[in-house]
Design a protein around this motif. Sequence first.
Motif, PDB file in Angstrom:
ATOM      1  N   ASP A 169      -1.704  10.786  -9.115  1.00  0.00           N
ATOM      2  CA  ASP A 169      -2.786  11.745  -8.878  1.00  0.00           C
ATOM      3  C   ASP A 169      -3.626  11.292  -7.687  1.00  0.00           C
ATOM      4  O   ASP A 169      -3.197  10.481  -6.883  1.00  0.00           O
ATOM      5  N   VAL A 170      -4.835  11.768  -7.646  1.00  0.00           N
ATOM      6  CA  VAL A 170      -5.785  11.409  -6.587  1.00  0.00           C
ATOM      7  C   VAL A 170      -6.026   9.905  -6.610  1.00  0.00           C
ATOM      8  O   VAL A 170      -6.127   9.293  -7.666  1.00  0.00           O
ATOM      9  N   ILE A 171      -6.118   9.319  -5.425  1.00  0.00           N
ATOM     10  CA  ILE A 171      -6.305   7.876  -5.304  1.00  0.00           C
ATOM     11  C   ILE A 171      -7.734   7.584  -4.864  1.00  0.00           C
ATOM     12  O   ILE A 171      -8.239   8.190  -3.926  1.00  0.00           O
ATOM     13  N   HIS A 172      -8.369   6.638  -5.553  1.00  0.00           N
ATOM     14  CA  HIS A 172      -9.707   6.172  -5.194  1.00  0.00           C
ATOM     15  C   HIS A 172      -9.586   4.730  -4.724  1.00  0.00           C
ATOM     16  O   HIS A 172      -9.018   3.893  -5.425  1.00  0.00           O
ATOM     17  N   VAL A 173     -10.116   4.451  -3.542  1.00  0.00           N
ATOM     18  CA  VAL A 173     -10.023   3.119  -2.959  1.00  0.00           C
ATOM     19  C   VAL A 173     -11.425   2.555  -2.822  1.00  0.00           C
ATOM     20  O   VAL A 173     -12.318   3.218  -2.294  1.00  0.00           O
ATOM     21  N   LYS A 174     -11.600   1.306  -3.303  1.00  0.00           N
ATOM     22  CA  LYS A 174     -12.900   0.654  -3.199  1.00  0.00           C
ATOM     23  C   LYS A 174     -12.705  -0.723  -2.578  1.00  0.00           C
ATOM     24  O   LYS A 174     -11.902  -1.534  -3.046  1.00  0.00           O
ATOM     25  N   SER A 198     -11.084  -7.880  -1.089  1.00  0.00           N
ATOM     26  CA  SER A 198     -10.068  -7.329  -1.984  1.00  0.00           C
ATOM     27  C   SER A 198     -10.339  -5.829  -2.134  1.00  0.00           C
ATOM     28  O   SER A 198     -11.442  -5.358  -1.895  1.00  0.00           O
ATOM     29  N   VAL A 199      -9.304  -5.115  -2.525  1.00  0.00           N
ATOM     30  CA  VAL A 199      -9.404  -3.663  -2.652  1.00  0.00           C
ATOM     31  C   VAL A 199      -8.974  -3.271  -4.059  1.00  0.00           C
ATOM     32  O   VAL A 199      -7.962  -3.757  -4.565  1.00  0.00           O
ATOM     33  N   THR A 200      -9.742  -2.393  -4.684  1.00  0.00           N
ATOM     34  CA  THR A 200      -9.392  -1.843  -5.980  1.00  0.00           C
ATOM     35  C   THR A 200      -8.907  -0.414  -5.765  1.00  0.00           C
ATOM     36  O   THR A 200      -9.605   0.396  -5.161  1.00  0.00           O
ATOM     37  N   ILE A 201      -7.709  -0.121  -6.255  1.00  0.00           N
ATOM     38  CA  ILE A 201      -7.120   1.209  -6.107  1.00  0.00           C
ATOM     39  C   ILE A 201      -6.956   1.794  -7.497  1.00  0.00           C
ATOM     40  O   ILE A 201      -6.346   1.179  -8.371  1.00  0.00           O
ATOM     41  N   LYS A 202      -7.523   2.996  -7.699  1.00  0.00           N
ATOM     42  CA  LYS A 202      -7.449   3.657  -9.000  1.00  0.00           C
ATOM     43  C   LYS A 202      -6.791   5.018  -8.844  1.00  0.00           C
ATOM     44  O   LYS A 202      -7.059   5.761  -7.903  1.00  0.00           O
ATOM     45  N   SER A 203      -5.934   5.343  -9.809  1.00  0.00           N
ATOM     46  CA  SER A 203      -5.317   6.653  -9.894  1.00  0.00           C
ATOM     47  C   SER A 203      -5.106   6.934 -11.379  1.00  0.00           C
ATOM     48  O   SER A 203      -4.297   6.266 -12.024  1.00  0.00           O
ATOM     49  N   ASN A 204      -5.828   7.899 -11.896  1.00  0.00           N
ATOM     50  CA  ASN A 204      -5.864   8.163 -13.343  1.00  0.00           C
ATOM     51  C   ASN A 204      -6.254   6.890 -14.089  1.00  0.00           C
ATOM     52  O   ASN A 204      -7.276   6.313 -13.799  1.00  0.00           O
ATOM     53  N   GLU A 205      -5.423   6.426 -15.021  1.00  0.00           N
ATOM     54  CA  GLU A 205      -5.741   5.209 -15.774  1.00  0.00           C
ATOM     55  C   GLU A 205      -5.200   3.946 -15.110  1.00  0.00           C
ATOM     56  O   GLU A 205      -5.408   2.841 -15.603  1.00  0.00           O
ATOM     57  N   LEU A 213       0.822  -1.205   0.000  1.00  0.00           N
ATOM     58  CA  LEU A 213       0.000   0.000   0.000  1.00  0.00           C
ATOM     59  C   LEU A 213       0.861   1.262   0.000  1.00  0.00           C
ATOM     60  O   LEU A 213       0.588   2.196  -0.752  1.00  0.00           O
ATOM     61  N   SER A 214       1.907   1.291   0.803  1.00  0.00           N
ATOM     62  CA  SER A 214       2.750   2.493   0.843  1.00  0.00           C
ATOM     63  C   SER A 214       3.466   2.716  -0.485  1.00  0.00           C
ATOM     64  O   SER A 214       3.615   3.853  -0.931  1.00  0.00           O
ATOM     65  N   GLU A 215       3.912   1.644  -1.133  1.00  0.00           N
ATOM     66  CA  GLU A 215       4.566   1.781  -2.437  1.00  0.00           C
ATOM     67  C   GLU A 215       3.592   2.301  -3.487  1.00  0.00           C
ATOM     68  O   GLU A 215       3.943   3.132  -4.323  1.00  0.00           O
ATOM     69  N   ILE A 216       2.362   1.822  -3.448  1.00  0.00           N
ATOM     70  CA  ILE A 216       1.345   2.282  -4.397  1.00  0.00           C
ATOM     71  C   ILE A 216       1.064   3.762  -4.193  1.00  0.00           C
ATOM     72  O   ILE A 216       1.004   4.539  -5.148  1.00  0.00           O
ATOM     73  N   VAL A 217       0.911   4.169  -2.939  1.00  0.00           N
ATOM     74  CA  VAL A 217       0.608   5.575  -2.645  1.00  0.00           C
ATOM     75  C   VAL A 217       1.765   6.475  -3.069  1.00  0.00           C
ATOM     76  O   VAL A 217       1.557   7.539  -3.644  1.00  0.00           O
ATOM     77  N   LYS A 218       2.994   6.046  -2.815  1.00  0.00           N
ATOM     78  CA  LYS A 218       4.170   6.853  -3.198  1.00  0.00           C
ATOM     79  C   LYS A 218       4.247   7.064  -4.708  1.00  0.00           C
ATOM     80  O   LYS A 218       4.644   8.123  -5.174  1.00  0.00           O
ATOM     81  N   LYS A 219       3.886   6.028  -5.475  1.00  0.00           N
ATOM     82  CA  LYS A 219       4.079   6.080  -6.922  1.00  0.00           C
ATOM     83  C   LYS A 219       2.837   6.511  -7.693  1.00  0.00           C
ATOM     84  O   LYS A 219       2.899   6.639  -8.911  1.00  0.00           O
ATOM     85  N   SER A 220       1.742   6.759  -6.992  1.00  0.00           N
ATOM     86  CA  SER A 220       0.512   7.167  -7.684  1.00  0.00           C
ATOM     87  C   SER A 220       0.635   8.601  -8.165  1.00  0.00           C
ATOM     88  O   SER A 220       1.033   9.489  -7.404  1.00  0.00           O
TER      89      SER A 220
END
Length: 172
Positions: free
Chosen positions: A25-30, A36-43, A16-23
């Motif tokens: 733009d804005v992050i959407h978490v579902k 399971s969790v779906t994480i979206k940032s731009n495309e 999770l921390s690696e994903i947040v660091k490299k995202s």
Amino acid sequence: MEVFEKGTVVLSAKYLSEIVKKSPDVIHVKLNENQSVTIKSNEIVMNLNGMHSGEYPNPPQIDGAGYFNIPSVELLEIIKQTAFAVSKNETRPLLTVVNLSIKENKLTCVATNSHRLALRELPLESKVTGSFIIPSKSLNELTKLFNNEADIIHIFLTESYIVFQTNHISLF
């Protein structure tokens, strides 16, 4: 942060921390129904498998616990000046820790690998006393987490836990 629906899940902090660091733009978490969790940032769309939060231990209750405050700069300095002396060899676990004690308005950190000894004392205003053996790996994580925090760190002491907390971060 905007929350549309509440939910809980346990995710790997490493991923999770690696994903947040490299995202970018804005992050959407579902949170999905199967933990399971779906994480979206731009495309970019990523899926992480999680665990049910009921299988994870609850954090300790710190209500009514003794505490003291210390500037983050001073705490990080005392950790860096002692944690380097711990042993890297896991065969003797007692030498891979730092002893942090609070007594008589003084914070003392001690570490050794049996060849070198690091001791640092820091005067502070505190009405609590206690002694804790903290793994150096946990203290290294603490220095990474609080490195950019130019704030006061609240340290709560319970019978079996020590909690480091700022307005945004808690480490048990």
